[in-house]
Motif scaffolding. Structure first.
Motif, PDB file in Angstrom:
ATOM      1  N   MET A   1       0.839  -1.195   0.000  1.00 12.40           N
ATOM      2  CA  MET A   1       0.000   0.000   0.000  1.00 12.40           C
ATOM      3  C   MET A   1       0.882   1.257   0.000  1.00 12.40           C
ATOM      4  O   MET A   1       1.868   1.310   0.715  1.00 12.40           O
ATOM      5  CB  MET A   1      -0.871  -0.013   1.262  1.00 12.40           C
ATOM      6  CG  MET A   1      -1.666   1.237   1.475  1.00 12.40           C
ATOM      7  SD  MET A   1      -2.786   1.011   2.902  1.00 12.40           S
ATOM      8  CE  MET A   1      -3.406   2.664   3.061  1.00 12.40           C
ATOM      9  N   ILE A   2       0.507   2.211  -0.835  1.00 11.35           N
ATOM     10  CA  ILE A   2       1.277   3.458  -0.890  1.00 11.35           C
ATOM     11  C   ILE A   2       0.462   4.583  -0.245  1.00 11.35           C
ATOM     12  O   ILE A   2      -0.694   4.802  -0.594  1.00 11.35           O
ATOM     13  CB  ILE A   2       1.577   3.873  -2.360  1.00 11.35           C
ATOM     14  CG1 ILE A   2       2.382   2.793  -3.100  1.00 11.35           C
ATOM     15  CG2 ILE A   2       2.292   5.217  -2.414  1.00 11.35           C
ATOM     16  CD1 ILE A   2       3.808   2.655  -2.687  1.00 11.35           C
ATOM     17  N   VAL A   3       1.095   5.277   0.689  1.00  9.16           N
ATOM     18  CA  VAL A   3       0.521   6.506   1.227  1.00  9.16           C
ATOM     19  C   VAL A   3       1.362   7.637   0.635  1.00  9.16           C
ATOM     20  O   VAL A   3       2.557   7.733   0.902  1.00  9.16           O
ATOM     21  CB  VAL A   3       0.588   6.543   2.769  1.00  9.16           C
ATOM     22  CG1 VAL A   3       0.057   7.864   3.297  1.00  9.16           C
ATOM     23  CG2 VAL A   3      -0.195   5.379   3.361  1.00  9.16           C
ATOM     24  N   ALA A   4       0.753   8.434  -0.243  1.00  5.82           N
ATOM     25  CA  ALA A   4       1.474   9.500  -0.943  1.00  5.82           C
ATOM     26  C   ALA A   4       1.178  10.835  -0.278  1.00  5.82           C
ATOM     27  O   ALA A   4       0.013  11.145   0.003  1.00  5.82           O
ATOM     28  CB  ALA A   4       1.035   9.523  -2.405  1.00  5.82           C
ATOM     29  N   ILE A   5       2.240  11.588  -0.006  1.00  6.80           N
ATOM     30  CA  ILE A   5       2.074  12.870   0.701  1.00  6.80           C
ATOM     31  C   ILE A   5       2.766  13.987  -0.073  1.00  6.80           C
ATOM     32  O   ILE A   5       3.937  13.865  -0.434  1.00  6.80           O
ATOM     33  CB  ILE A   5       2.705  12.808   2.112  1.00  6.80           C
ATOM     34  CG1 ILE A   5       2.080  11.672   2.924  1.00  6.80           C
ATOM     35  CG2 ILE A   5       2.570  14.144   2.835  1.00  6.80           C
ATOM     36  CD1 ILE A   5       2.664  11.515   4.325  1.00  6.80           C
ATOM     37  N   ASP A   6       2.049  15.065  -0.319  1.00  6.22           N
ATOM     38  CA  ASP A   6       2.649  16.264  -0.912  1.00  6.22           C
ATOM     39  C   ASP A   6       2.373  17.468  -0.034  1.00  6.22           C
ATOM     40  O   ASP A   6       1.496  17.423   0.841  1.00  6.22           O
ATOM     41  CB  ASP A   6       2.058  16.529  -2.314  1.00  6.22           C
ATOM     42  CG  ASP A   6       2.593  15.572  -3.360  1.00  6.22           C
ATOM     43  OD1 ASP A   6       3.787  15.238  -3.292  1.00  6.22           O
ATOM     44  OD2 ASP A   6       1.804  15.163  -4.239  1.00  6.22           O
ATOM     45  N   GLY A   7       3.105  18.543  -0.309  1.00  3.76           N
ATOM     46  CA  GLY A   7       2.892  19.789   0.420  1.00  3.76           C
ATOM     47  C   GLY A   7       4.117  20.660   0.268  1.00  3.76           C
ATOM     48  O   GLY A   7       5.171  20.187  -0.175  1.00  3.76           O
ATOM     49  N   PRO A   8       3.992  21.932   0.624  1.00  2.78           N
ATOM     50  CA  PRO A   8       5.113  22.857   0.443  1.00  2.78           C
ATOM     51  C   PRO A   8       6.262  22.597   1.414  1.00  2.78           C
ATOM     52  O   PRO A   8       6.096  21.864   2.390  1.00  2.78           O
ATOM     53  CB  PRO A   8       4.475  24.221   0.713  1.00  2.78           C
ATOM     54  CG  PRO A   8       3.308  23.942   1.578  1.00  2.78           C
ATOM     55  CD  PRO A   8       2.803  22.586   1.187  1.00  2.78           C
TER      56      PRO A   8
ATOM     57  N   ILE B   1       5.367   5.003   2.880  1.00  2.00           N
ATOM     58  CA  ILE B   1       4.916   6.393   2.997  1.00  2.00           C
ATOM     59  C   ILE B   1       5.894   7.179   2.130  1.00  2.00           C
ATOM     60  O   ILE B   1       7.100   7.195   2.426  1.00  2.00           O
ATOM     61  CB  ILE B   1       5.056   6.893   4.447  1.00  2.00           C
ATOM     62  CG1 ILE B   1       4.455   5.902   5.435  1.00  2.00           C
ATOM     63  CG2 ILE B   1       4.583   8.337   4.591  1.00  2.00           C
ATOM     64  CD1 ILE B   1       3.219   6.268   6.124  1.00  2.00           C
ATOM     65  N   VAL B   2       5.411   7.783   1.061  1.00  2.00           N
ATOM     66  CA  VAL B   2       6.299   8.502   0.141  1.00  2.00           C
ATOM     67  C   VAL B   2       5.917   9.973   0.150  1.00  2.00           C
ATOM     68  O   VAL B   2       4.740  10.297  -0.034  1.00  2.00           O
ATOM     69  CB  VAL B   2       6.186   7.965  -1.305  1.00  2.00           C
ATOM     70  CG1 VAL B   2       7.298   8.544  -2.171  1.00  2.00           C
ATOM     71  CG2 VAL B   2       6.223   6.451  -1.337  1.00  2.00           C
ATOM     72  N   GLU B   3       6.895  10.845   0.362  1.00  2.00           N
ATOM     73  CA  GLU B   3       6.560  12.281   0.390  1.00  2.00           C
ATOM     74  C   GLU B   3       7.365  13.092  -0.602  1.00  2.00           C
ATOM     75  O   GLU B   3       8.468  12.702  -0.986  1.00  2.00           O
ATOM     76  CB  GLU B   3       6.742  12.832   1.802  1.00  2.00           C
ATOM     77  CG  GLU B   3       8.161  12.699   2.313  1.00  2.00           C
ATOM     78  CD  GLU B   3       8.751  13.987   2.798  1.00  2.00           C
ATOM     79  OE1 GLU B   3       8.531  15.037   2.156  1.00  2.00           O
ATOM     80  OE2 GLU B   3       9.459  13.935   3.808  1.00  2.00           O
ATOM     81  N   GLY B   4       6.785  14.217  -1.027  1.00  2.00           N
ATOM     82  CA  GLY B   4       7.475  15.098  -1.976  1.00  2.00           C
ATOM     83  C   GLY B   4       6.583  16.237  -2.420  1.00  2.00           C
ATOM     84  O   GLY B   4       5.894  16.853  -1.603  1.00  2.00           O
ATOM     85  N   ARG B   5       6.632  16.534  -3.736  1.00  2.00           N
ATOM     86  CA  ARG B   5       5.830  17.633  -4.282  1.00  2.00           C
ATOM     87  C   ARG B   5       4.827  17.142  -5.318  1.00  2.00           C
ATOM     88  O   ARG B   5       3.762  17.713  -5.482  1.00  2.00           O
ATOM     89  CB  ARG B   5       6.744  18.682  -4.945  1.00  2.00           C
ATOM     90  CG  ARG B   5       7.822  19.269  -4.063  1.00  2.00           C
ATOM     91  CD  ARG B   5       7.236  20.065  -2.927  1.00  2.00           C
ATOM     92  NE  ARG B   5       8.264  20.823  -2.224  1.00  2.00           N
ATOM     93  CZ  ARG B   5       9.205  20.301  -1.435  1.00  2.00           C
ATOM     94  NH1 ARG B   5       9.244  18.999  -1.236  1.00  2.00           N
ATOM     95  NH2 ARG B   5      10.084  21.073  -0.821  1.00  2.00           N
TER      96      ARG B   5
END
Ligand code: DC
Length: 214
Positions: A1-8, A118-122
């Motif tokens: 399962m992928i939890v994708a997170i974006d934000g400034p 948990i993958v984070e970026g833009r």
């Protein structure tokens, strides 16, 4: 399962994503570290980072691996080298180069295949994993992000300078021709301005568990 997170930048993504990974037993993957790693490795060779095609060649020559949540380049742990002023100063320009973005995205997809991550970026919710099971957009006012950053690192700067830096990075992140920061329509929007890290974490964990329970 992928939890994708974006934000400034400065919204607390990395701290929260790391905390989430610990509490959910998912693996944490910070996509910004890839842009930082290629920038660092190119600088290390004494090469010019404004030569973006050159940075891409450097990227293709090296093998990046995630070992216990830390970036290794050809077997060497470079995690501590990625957040220096030298890298900070140029990584936004480097990350705006579309061919390098394609290369990074291929690496991210290969690492995450079949894993709980948990993958984070833009551009993680919009470009890299648009089909992620859970998508989240973290936000906070520029003034609040600047204040948090200034409190952590007040040395040799002023609040106004930090705020100007935050606004400048937002401008670059939001206006990139490819991979610009934007909120995916189906992302869970979380304004972290007046929430503690624990509160944000609880919100996301509830969403993960709701999905796991099906
Ligand atoms: O999140 P960070 O500051 O470590 O990211 C480093 C740089 O890479 C920053 O300029 C934003 C950019 N970046 C990006 O363009 N796309 C991503 N998915 C992650 C980071």
């Amino acid at each position: 399962m992928i939890v994708a997170i974006d934000g400034p930048a400065g919204v607390g993504k990395s701290s929260i994503a790391r905390m989430l990974a610990e509490r959910s037993a998912f693996t944490y993957l910070n996509s910004g570290s890839f842009y930082r790693a290629y920038t660092y490795l190119h600088q290390q060779k004494g090469r010019d980072v404004t030569d973006l095609a050159g940075v891409l060649s450097t990227a293709k020559e090296v093998s990046l691996r995630l070992v216990d949540g830390r970036i290794h380049a050809d077997g060497i742990d470079i995690e501590e080298k990625l957040r220096t002023r030298e890298v900070d100063a140029v990584v936004a320009q480097v990350s705006a180069y579309p061919p390098l973005r394609s290369h990074v995205n291929e690496q991210l997809k290969a690492i995450a295949r079949g894993e709980d991550m948990i993958v984070e970026g833009r551009d993680i919710t919009t470009v890299v994993f648009p089909d992620a099971e859970l998508k989240i957009y973290f936000d906070a006012k520029p003034e609040i992000r600047a204040e948090r950053r200034f409190r952590q690192h007040p040395e040799g700067t002023t609040y106004e300078e930090v705020l100007a830096g935050v606004r400048a990075r937002d401008e670059i992140d939001r206006n990139k021709a490819v991979g610009a920061l934007k909120q995916a329509e189906d992302a869970l929007y979380v304004d972290t301005s007046y929430l503690t890290m624990d509160e944000v974490c609880e919100k996301v964990l509830s969403a993960i568990f709701a999905l796991k329970m099906g």
